[in-house]
Design a protein around this motif. Sequence first.
Motif, PDB file in Angstrom:
ATOM      1  N   ILE A  95       0.832  -1.213   0.000  1.00 44.13           N
ATOM      2  CA  ILE A  95       0.000   0.000   0.000  1.00 44.13           C
ATOM      3  C   ILE A  95       0.857   1.249   0.000  1.00 44.13           C
ATOM      4  O   ILE A  95       0.536   2.252  -0.675  1.00 44.13           O
ATOM      5  CB  ILE A  95      -0.961  -0.029   1.196  1.00 44.13           C
ATOM      6  N   ARG A  96       1.924   1.252   0.714  1.00 40.63           N
ATOM      7  CA  ARG A  96       2.805   2.423   0.721  1.00 40.63           C
ATOM      8  C   ARG A  96       3.347   2.685  -0.678  1.00 40.63           C
ATOM      9  O   ARG A  96       3.425   3.842  -1.135  1.00 40.63           O
ATOM     10  CB  ARG A  96       3.946   2.208   1.702  1.00 40.63           C
ATOM     11  N   THR A  97       3.745   1.601  -1.360  1.00 38.35           N
ATOM     12  CA  THR A  97       4.275   1.770  -2.709  1.00 38.35           C
ATOM     13  C   THR A  97       3.207   2.246  -3.677  1.00 38.35           C
ATOM     14  O   THR A  97       3.435   3.153  -4.496  1.00 38.35           O
ATOM     15  CB  THR A  97       4.862   0.431  -3.192  1.00 38.35           C
ATOM     16  N   LYS A 152       2.900   5.859  -5.916  1.00 34.56           N
ATOM     17  CA  LYS A 152       2.743   5.892  -7.378  1.00 34.56           C
ATOM     18  C   LYS A 152       1.414   6.540  -7.757  1.00 34.56           C
ATOM     19  O   LYS A 152       1.337   7.266  -8.757  1.00 34.56           O
ATOM     20  CB  LYS A 152       2.804   4.475  -7.933  1.00 34.56           C
ATOM     21  N   ALA A 153       0.365   6.268  -6.971  1.00 36.12           N
ATOM     22  CA  ALA A 153      -0.940   6.842  -7.313  1.00 36.12           C
ATOM     23  C   ALA A 153      -0.956   8.351  -7.175  1.00 36.12           C
ATOM     24  O   ALA A 153      -1.722   9.038  -7.865  1.00 36.12           O
ATOM     25  CB  ALA A 153      -2.023   6.215  -6.442  1.00 36.12           C
ATOM     26  N   ILE A 179      -7.600  -2.632  -4.654  1.00 36.30           N
ATOM     27  CA  ILE A 179      -7.673  -4.069  -4.413  1.00 36.30           C
ATOM     28  C   ILE A 179      -6.989  -4.428  -3.099  1.00 36.30           C
ATOM     29  O   ILE A 179      -7.471  -5.263  -2.330  1.00 36.30           O
ATOM     30  CB  ILE A 179      -7.052  -4.826  -5.597  1.00 36.30           C
ATOM     31  N   SER A 180      -5.855  -3.790  -2.811  1.00 39.46           N
ATOM     32  CA  SER A 180      -5.146  -4.059  -1.548  1.00 39.46           C
ATOM     33  C   SER A 180      -6.006  -3.700  -0.339  1.00 39.46           C
ATOM     34  O   SER A 180      -6.037  -4.414   0.664  1.00 39.46           O
ATOM     35  CB  SER A 180      -3.832  -3.275  -1.524  1.00 39.46           C
ATOM     36  N   LEU A 181      -6.719  -2.592  -0.445  1.00 36.64           N
ATOM     37  CA  LEU A 181      -7.601  -2.196   0.653  1.00 36.64           C
ATOM     38  C   LEU A 181      -8.742  -3.198   0.828  1.00 36.64           C
ATOM     39  O   LEU A 181      -9.163  -3.479   1.965  1.00 36.64           O
ATOM     40  CB  LEU A 181      -8.161  -0.799   0.383  1.00 36.64           C
ATOM     41  N   SER A 182      -9.230  -3.753  -0.287  1.00 38.96           N
ATOM     42  CA  SER A 182     -10.283  -4.764  -0.174  1.00 38.96           C
ATOM     43  C   SER A 182      -9.751  -6.017   0.502  1.00 38.96           C
ATOM     44  O   SER A 182     -10.452  -6.667   1.279  1.00 38.96           O
ATOM     45  CB  SER A 182     -10.831  -5.101  -1.565  1.00 38.96           C
ATOM     46  N   ILE A 183      -8.510  -6.391   0.199  1.00 39.57           N
ATOM     47  CA  ILE A 183      -7.909  -7.555   0.860  1.00 39.57           C
ATOM     48  C   ILE A 183      -7.783  -7.297   2.354  1.00 39.57           C
ATOM     49  O   ILE A 183      -8.077  -8.170   3.184  1.00 39.57           O
ATOM     50  CB  ILE A 183      -6.539  -7.866   0.221  1.00 39.57           C
ATOM     51  N   PHE A 184      -7.354  -6.119   2.712  1.00 40.54           N
ATOM     52  CA  PHE A 184      -7.228  -5.780   4.142  1.00 40.54           C
ATOM     53  C   PHE A 184      -8.591  -5.886   4.846  1.00 40.54           C
ATOM     54  O   PHE A 184      -8.700  -6.392   5.962  1.00 40.54           O
ATOM     55  CB  PHE A 184      -6.681  -4.359   4.288  1.00 40.54           C
ATOM     56  N   VAL A 234      -1.601   6.094   5.909  1.00 39.70           N
ATOM     57  CA  VAL A 234      -0.801   6.425   4.726  1.00 39.70           C
ATOM     58  C   VAL A 234      -1.700   6.732   3.541  1.00 39.70           C
ATOM     59  O   VAL A 234      -1.486   7.693   2.792  1.00 39.70           O
ATOM     60  CB  VAL A 234       0.164   5.263   4.415  1.00 39.70           C
ATOM     61  N   THR A 235      -2.734   5.936   3.354  1.00 40.78           N
ATOM     62  CA  THR A 235      -3.626   6.128   2.209  1.00 40.78           C
ATOM     63  C   THR A 235      -4.366   7.458   2.304  1.00 40.78           C
ATOM     64  O   THR A 235      -4.474   8.210   1.322  1.00 40.78           O
ATOM     65  CB  THR A 235      -4.632   4.980   2.136  1.00 40.78           C
TER      66      THR A 235
END
Length: 1005
Positions: free
Chosen positions: A62-64, A68-69, A82-87, A111-112
């Motif tokens: 997520i940090r990476t 980039k975003a 997608i990473s947030l959905s996995i979390f 961070v997000t």
Amino acid sequence: MHLLFTPNHVGLITACYPPASALLSSGPQYLPNSQELSRLTYYASNRPGKINKLGSELEKRIRTECRKAQTGNTRAKASLLISLSIFRALATECRRDVSLLTPSLLASVNVTLTALSSDLEVAARTASVFIAWTTYTDGHLIGVDNNVAQNYISSLRIFSALGSVEAKTLDHEFRNRTRLVGLAALAGAVSSEVLYNTSSHFKAQVSVMVQPLLVTLLHAEVSVLERQSNSIKDKLKSPYLAEFRTRPAMERRAASIHIHVDGDNGPSTTDVITACLRPLSSLLQHSNGWQLGHIMQAVFDSLDELRSWEKLDQCRWIARKTCEWTQYQYRYAVPTRLVERLLESQDATSTSALQSALVAMVTTVFTSSIPLVNLSTSDIISNLITLVLHKVAIDPDDVLLASLVECIASLGTHVYYSDQIQDLAGELISRMVVVETQGVQARDQKNSKRSRAQALRCLLAGMLGFMQAADREGRALGDTEDGRERSRTISGSSPPQSPTLNIIPAQEPQGRPSKRTRVSPEIWHDTLSLICDSDYTVRADYAEALVFYLRTEIRKRGDFADADGVKRIRPLAEGPIQQATKMKLLIQGDSATRALNAAHAYIYMLATASSLGFDASSQGSSAHSAVDTPSVNILPPTPSTNPPSLSGRPENLDSHHQAQAQRQHPRRSMTNPPRKASVVQRAMDALPPRISASTAATASDYAHILVMLTVVHEQLPVRGLLSGVPMLLKLDGITNINDPIDAATRQRLWAIKEVIAKVWLVIGNVWACSELVKLAEKAISSMPGPSTLPMAESPEAGVLHAARELVQFNSAESKPLAQWTGVNAETALMALVSGERVQEATSLDRQGLLRRFAQQWSPDSALRESVERPSNFESLRGDGISPLLKLSPALMHIDNVSLHSLARSTQGVGVTDLREALEGRSSMSNPALAKAPSVSTLDHTSSIGASDLFSNRLTLARSRSKKRRLRTSGPDEVRDVLGKLGIGKQNGNSLLKASFPALQKADQR
């Protein structure tokens, strides 16, 4: 691609993402592969030791992706979603071990939000992760791990900013959606255990969450707020908090720009209001008293930061709803904290919007129907009085004073024990006594006189206000007589009055049970000296207050009148004993009679004195201006105990009230300080023997005197008759002047005679004495010219109105007194005592009434009669026998041996009797040994009481038992005393033998 040396947990996470080429096409949901996500969650739930590694790997990704975003990389944004959905899935499926996931989850959320808080889609997905965590966490790590606590508070701040976003570049729909995202996250935090787990972090969380909950509410109409607050009781959740956009990116953008799009109606303002009300009500419903204090402080800080104190309607609504949503046992903290915050701002030189809003909020809370259990009304009123005096000392014309008076009056709506109003009245009166005698320490010494007068007017208006408020909540109708006396008060058929007389109408009784008792005359007694205050505005306001008190508060037991204004004797339905008891109280005096005696004394002083006021420097001052009073600081808190009383026990009408009064009010009144009593005594000594041009009373004062005396005789016919007629005759006597007088003196004599004539008319109408009515009407109709008394205003009681203007006598006007002599006092008195109803009501015949009314009256004697005498029912009486033992033989026609023995034991046969017998015997044989018998104080009731303030003449009369013992004694008397003491040979007539006949017969055998 799955590498050979890739750890298993990393491979499971990587498998959840679609191929890199398909990331952009996975929208608009941007969800992980469902089958691979199930394998990941199964792995994590069965291997809790791997959860920490899974969280660390997701945090690193997520940090990476956030970095980039931020540069506009759309693939990185899709991967981030997608990473947030996995979390979120891990937090939901591993709910039992969510604490292992907490550090990395909160770090990822922080961070997000820090990187992409402006992206609504990312913020919504992040909020869903945060809500999932708040649902299952217990919050223990917040108080243990400092990094976790910092990430959590930082995330709350960002969500709070989203919930209160005010960007002008955003359209209405996008702003509402952004606020809903932030409010949804805050709602999750409010309903989570993390908020209440650690007390050290509760204040920090609340201070962050309250402001966004208030921003929308402060800009909404009160009607909308009320409607939406009622709707949240039925709706469990808002439909906009469970979902987000499901349309492609282009359509979402178009929908946010164009307000009216078919099939895509965005959230309205009412939806945002509902989203604010739900977490706010939940926060209040689950907080205790300590937590409620931090919530109130957060509300104050938010209103300060938002500069919204000017929104009075919204502030009042928030205060009322805060009380309503708070738990029943903690509601008292809301007005208490409001008053404390008000006191913190008391040093402001001018009234601010904050002070006006706080006073309005307190008043709203008190006037609402919400019960406030455990509310310390004594502390509240003490703080409000302190604030009133402080504001008066700064500026006597402060616009906040009227609101503070209304706030004090609103306390009357919260009566939870019978004597609560009496306690509040006692608090106010104790402060009034201090202000009356010592003044106010004004910031500008030039305004010290006006500050003192304004302080007294505010306290008087507040006292009348909370009595009226208590009446609106329920009036005392406990016993049948109280109900009758309320229904028979004079309402509209009073005797014909002059156009100058305008009396406050009597209030109608309430039809439900009482929540309070009346303010007793013992408490009100200390305010009567304000009749003669040096400031006219205070005198005028107090005349209004006294009229209100006589009409609504003072007990009229046995002293009520019928609806037509005529005093008639009630049938003896209660029995002759109770009727005789009431008549004895009316004639010999009770608390109401004592108060009327003092009132008539002060009224006489007002009508005749050459200087007014009982403050430190009032003597010798002019009548129409306030005096320079040495000011003292009156702002310290009120002591917990009441000042000592000058008298003994309170006045009672039956044993139950007596016992209750002794338990709750051990004093008769708070009593004027000795310094004031001495000033009153000097004022009475300085009363002139006749009216002159230097008489201080004005035309307005005589108009108020007429109103007060009229209400006395209408509301308290018997008491007013017995205590007022002697004063009326005394006042009439000083108007008989045969020497030439000037115009100013003539005007004052004219006004007094007009007052006397109209009071006689009132008395004649009340007692249906036609001869007296004709005499008074003839005198009034023969007045050459219009009335000299101005119009007596009757403004609304309990409200701080503008100061009334003083009407002086017209120095240029001259009316010859010889043309009108008024009512002949002797003729009026003879007509009154001949009245049948007067004789029946007072139980006195014509001669008895003449003796009663013709007795020498003076304000000194009236004030002495206004102080309660010490009770005679003491253990040390003149004859040593209790009233019960004296009455019992008359009630019990039997030979009660135990009673006789008990009665003899109280006669005090002892060493004193033996000494007197021996002294008498020795004096017979040797006259040189004879000496005067000693006078003991045990057989006398102490004459040292409160009346010594007005009289220093103390007398000591010997009791009848001492007179009987002055005769000489013989041997037989000594032998009798020895026999009574059980010394020597016992004969058959021994008193001790009668008590134990069985034992004595056994001894003889």
